[in-house]
Design a protein around this motif. Structure first.
Motif, PDB file in Angstrom:
ATOM      1  N   LEU A 183       0.832  -1.187   0.000  1.00 45.84           N
ATOM      2  CA  LEU A 183       0.000   0.000   0.000  1.00 45.84           C
ATOM      3  C   LEU A 183       0.870   1.241   0.000  1.00 45.84           C
ATOM      4  CD1 LEU A 183      -2.767  -1.041   2.548  1.00 45.84           C
ATOM      5  CD2 LEU A 183      -2.890  -1.033   0.053  1.00 45.84           C
ATOM      6  N   GLU A 184       1.047   1.818  -1.184  1.00 44.90           N
ATOM      7  CA  GLU A 184       1.791   3.067  -1.272  1.00 44.90           C
ATOM      8  C   GLU A 184       0.935   4.192  -0.679  1.00 44.90           C
ATOM      9  OE1 GLU A 184       4.770   3.375  -2.080  1.00 44.90           O
ATOM     10  OE2 GLU A 184       5.242   1.483  -3.063  1.00 44.90           O
ATOM     11  N   ASN A 185       1.586   5.232  -0.225  1.00 45.36           N
ATOM     12  CA  ASN A 185       0.913   6.303   0.494  1.00 45.36           C
ATOM     13  C   ASN A 185      -0.297   6.861  -0.246  1.00 45.36           C
ATOM     14  OD1 ASN A 185       1.630   6.894   3.051  1.00 45.36           O
ATOM     15  ND2 ASN A 185       2.735   8.766   2.573  1.00 45.36           N
ATOM     16  N   GLU A 186      -0.151   7.111  -1.539  1.00 45.99           N
ATOM     17  CA  GLU A 186      -1.175   7.829  -2.277  1.00 45.99           C
ATOM     18  C   GLU A 186      -2.156   6.916  -3.006  1.00 45.99           C
ATOM     19  OE1 GLU A 186      -1.048  10.806  -1.599  1.00 45.99           O
ATOM     20  OE2 GLU A 186       1.033  11.252  -1.099  1.00 45.99           O
ATOM     21  N   TRP A 187      -1.969   5.598  -2.969  1.00 47.31           N
ATOM     22  CA  TRP A 187      -2.739   4.724  -3.858  1.00 47.31           C
ATOM     23  C   TRP A 187      -3.755   3.869  -3.135  1.00 47.31           C
ATOM     24  CZ3 TRP A 187      -1.965   7.243  -7.861  1.00 47.31           C
ATOM     25  CH2 TRP A 187      -0.715   7.781  -8.151  1.00 47.31           C
ATOM     26  N   TRP A 188      -4.341   4.407  -2.075  1.00 50.10           N
ATOM     27  CA  TRP A 188      -5.458   3.781  -1.385  1.00 50.10           C
ATOM     28  C   TRP A 188      -6.161   4.849  -0.571  1.00 50.10           C
ATOM     29  CZ3 TRP A 188      -5.558   3.749   4.039  1.00 50.10           C
ATOM     30  CH2 TRP A 188      -4.348   4.095   4.667  1.00 50.10           C
ATOM     31  N   ASP A 189      -7.384   4.561  -0.151  1.00 48.06           N
ATOM     32  CA  ASP A 189      -8.104   5.560   0.627  1.00 48.06           C
ATOM     33  C   ASP A 189      -9.083   4.873   1.582  1.00 48.06           C
ATOM     34  OD1 ASP A 189      -8.552   8.139   1.439  1.00 48.06           O
ATOM     35  OD2 ASP A 189     -10.085   8.550  -0.049  1.00 48.06           O
ATOM     36  N   LYS A 216     -11.703  16.205   4.330  1.00 43.66           N
ATOM     37  CA  LYS A 216     -10.710  15.598   5.213  1.00 43.66           C
ATOM     38  C   LYS A 216     -10.514  14.143   4.846  1.00 43.66           C
ATOM     39  CE  LYS A 216     -10.829  16.403   9.580  1.00 43.66           C
ATOM     40  NZ  LYS A 216     -11.312  16.489  10.977  1.00 43.66           N
ATOM     41  N   ASP A 217      -9.311  13.636   5.040  1.00 46.28           N
ATOM     42  CA  ASP A 217      -8.951  12.295   4.608  1.00 46.28           C
ATOM     43  C   ASP A 217      -9.912  11.240   5.139  1.00 46.28           C
ATOM     44  OD1 ASP A 217      -7.507  10.329   3.368  1.00 46.28           O
ATOM     45  OD2 ASP A 217      -6.037  10.127   4.960  1.00 46.28           O
ATOM     46  N   GLU A 218     -10.196  11.296   6.460  1.00 43.89           N
ATOM     47  CA  GLU A 218     -11.013  10.246   7.064  1.00 43.89           C
ATOM     48  C   GLU A 218     -12.505  10.427   6.800  1.00 43.89           C
ATOM     49  OE1 GLU A 218     -10.338  13.413  10.251  1.00 43.89           O
ATOM     50  OE2 GLU A 218      -9.201  12.440   8.645  1.00 43.89           O
ATOM     51  N   ASP A 219     -12.917  11.592   6.267  1.00 42.78           N
ATOM     52  CA  ASP A 219     -14.332  11.867   6.032  1.00 42.78           C
ATOM     53  C   ASP A 219     -14.744  11.698   4.576  1.00 42.78           C
ATOM     54  OD1 ASP A 219     -14.586  12.493   8.703  1.00 42.78           O
ATOM     55  OD2 ASP A 219     -14.232  14.627   8.394  1.00 42.78           O
ATOM     56  N   THR A 220     -13.776  11.601   3.680  1.00 44.49           N
ATOM     57  CA  THR A 220     -14.079  11.577   2.256  1.00 44.49           C
ATOM     58  C   THR A 220     -13.403  10.387   1.598  1.00 44.49           C
ATOM     59  OG1 THR A 220     -14.125  14.002   2.275  1.00 44.49           O
ATOM     60  CG2 THR A 220     -14.044  12.927   0.130  1.00 44.49           C
ATOM     61  N   LEU A 221     -14.181   9.632   0.847  1.00 43.60           N
ATOM     62  CA  LEU A 221     -13.634   8.490   0.114  1.00 43.60           C
ATOM     63  C   LEU A 221     -13.419   8.893  -1.332  1.00 43.60           C
ATOM     64  CD1 LEU A 221     -12.971   5.478   0.722  1.00 43.60           C
ATOM     65  CD2 LEU A 221     -15.158   4.915  -0.332  1.00 43.60           C
ATOM     66  N   PHE A 269     -10.591   1.073   0.337  1.00 43.13           N
ATOM     67  CA  PHE A 269     -10.413   0.523  -1.005  1.00 43.13           C
ATOM     68  C   PHE A 269      -9.025   0.872  -1.545  1.00 43.13           C
ATOM     69  CE2 PHE A 269     -11.113   4.669  -2.857  1.00 43.13           C
ATOM     70  CZ  PHE A 269     -10.607   4.585  -4.149  1.00 43.13           C
ATOM     71  N   ALA A 270      -8.533   0.006  -2.417  1.00 42.54           N
ATOM     72  CA  ALA A 270      -7.255   0.219  -3.097  1.00 42.54           C
ATOM     73  C   ALA A 270      -7.353  -0.430  -4.473  1.00 42.54           C
ATOM     74  CB  ALA A 270      -6.106  -0.394  -2.307  1.00 42.54           C
ATOM     75  N   PRO A 271      -6.909   0.241  -5.516  1.00 42.17           N
ATOM     76  CA  PRO A 271      -6.950  -0.359  -6.848  1.00 42.17           C
ATOM     77  C   PRO A 271      -5.893  -1.447  -7.005  1.00 42.17           C
ATOM     78  CG  PRO A 271      -5.846   1.758  -6.941  1.00 42.17           C
ATOM     79  CD  PRO A 271      -6.342   1.600  -5.527  1.00 42.17           C
ATOM     80  N   VAL A 272      -6.116  -2.357  -7.938  1.00 41.59           N
ATOM     81  CA  VAL A 272      -5.068  -3.290  -8.335  1.00 41.59           C
ATOM     82  C   VAL A 272      -3.976  -2.459  -8.999  1.00 41.59           C
ATOM     83  CG1 VAL A 272      -4.493  -5.242  -9.813  1.00 41.59           C
ATOM     84  CG2 VAL A 272      -6.668  -5.208  -8.592  1.00 41.59           C
ATOM     85  N   VAL A 273      -2.808  -2.446  -8.402  1.00 41.15           N
ATOM     86  CA  VAL A 273      -1.769  -1.485  -8.778  1.00 41.15           C
ATOM     87  C   VAL A 273      -1.379  -1.600 -10.244  1.00 41.15           C
ATOM     88  CG1 VAL A 273       0.624  -0.791  -8.366  1.00 41.15           C
ATOM     89  CG2 VAL A 273      -0.861  -1.298  -6.438  1.00 41.15           C
TER      90      VAL A 273
END
Length: 353
Positions: free
Chosen positions: A95-101, A164-169, A116-120
């Motif tokens: 899980l890279e920093n920017e590639w999941w939420d 905010k990060d934790e409030d928005t997907l 969720f995280a995309p198939v890289v």
């Protein structure tokens, strides 16, 4: 519904759909094309001219992303680094920093985390291709977490991707249009110190290297002396360091051409079954037959045999929902039926309403 025209790319493993919606959610233009890593760039480059748009949103199919709901038992809300620790043993990719939420949902009845995280490999191909176009990627969202409505694309168009990060997907590339380095190290694990220049003196580095060489030489001498007394078994060594493998969810790939489908027309309107057949053929189904039903039905329905993935049902509804009003519940089909799926068509949506 939303303040401006939205264009959405619905990315699947081998095809992509492009939907241009007006501000009331109605589809103005749409297209579906097969894609691979070699032609993806040319497909994306055609979108600005064909659809007359610059900004797009990316909707990820369930087959190309990891999406899960995690129960939240702690009183305190976890930070991003803590969420990553929770899923690191489940998601089979780094899980890279920017590639999941993620998003924290707290109600009276429950607390949970949407992750969720995309198939890289696939997401990387898309990002690399879009950087070579004039398109701007507004954000990425998983199909799995869209509100349950008749129009997935209108629902996605209404979702806010900023907050905010934790409030928005919603996954937003941090370097959109600026070049993304997928090999870059995780920034949380390796913070950068700005403004500090490398020392010109090499003496401390040389002394440190000399010290390491001396320690290695001592270690080799000690190892040789101990080998005559004890031989370490490779098997016992592995038992100490190798733990049991953790089960991880696999990305489900459902081949639609493997299912036999019967479309039944229960109305007096001729040609409806063939129209539905064309829509399912475009979706990826190939083994389709049509017939007339013996009883009339006001609403359409889908019946499937037990064990078939729910994604098949979603694909059928998405393909036919613009023309037919479907019952909300999936019907169980008898295992003795010669077909895997039976679609019964009722009155057309505009007639039923």
């Amino acid at each position: 519904m939303f303040d401006q025209i939205k264009t959405i790319i619905y990315l699947k493993r081998s095809t992509l759909e492009i939907h241009k919606l007006n501000n009331s959610g109605k589809t103005l233009m749409k297209a579906e094309v097969p894609w691979n890593k070699d032609d993806l760039e040319s497909i994306l480059k055609d979108i600005p001219n064909t659809f007359k748009v610059k900004e797009i949103r990316l909707l990820l199919d369930t087959s190309i992303c990891y999406a899960m709901i995690l129960p939240l038992k702690e009183i305190t809300v976890p930070k991003r680094k803590e969420v990553r620790s929770m899923v690191s043993g489940i998601v089979p990719e780094k899980l890279e920093n920017e590639w999941w939420d993620y998003k924290i949902l707290i109600t009276k009845d429950e607390k949970k985390i949407l992750f969720f995280a995309p198939v890289v490999e696939i997401y990387k191909q898309f990002i690399n291709a879009i950087q070579k176009t004039n398109l701007i990627l507004e954000g990425t969202y998983p199909l799995e977490f869209l509100p349950k409505t008749d129009n997935d694309f209108a629902a996605f168009a209404k979702i806010s991707l900023n907050g905010k990060d934790e409030d928005t997907l919603g996954l937003i590339p941090p370097k959109a249009q600026g070049g993304i380095d997928f090999a870059e190290e995780n920034k949380e694990d390796k913070p950068l110190v700005e403004g500090r220049k490398e020392s010109k003196s090499k003496v401390p580095q040389l002394l440190g290297l000399l010290g390491i060489l001396i320690l290695l030489l001592i270690a080799v001498i000690l190892q040789k002396s101990s080998n005559s007394k004890k031989m370490l078994s490779p098997t016992s060594e592995l038992k100490e360091v190798v733990s049991e493998p953790t089960a991880v969810p696999t990305v489900e790939i459902v081949p639609l051409d493997s299912f036999s489908v019967l479309i039944m027309n229960s109305t007096k309107t001729t040609g409806l079954a063939n129209r539905a057949k064309e829509a399912l053929l475009a979706e990826g189904f190939t083994n389709i037959e049509t017939d007339n039903a013996t009883e009339a039905a006001q609403f359409s329905s889908v019946a499937m045999k037990t064990g078939i993935s729910q994604s098949v049902y979603k694909d059928i509804i998405r393909a036919l929902n613009s023309d037919f009003e479907f019952e909300s519940d999936l019907v169980e089909l008898s295992t003795e039926n010669q077909y895997d799926v039976v679609v019964t068509l009722g009155e057309r949506k505009e007639v039923a309403q």
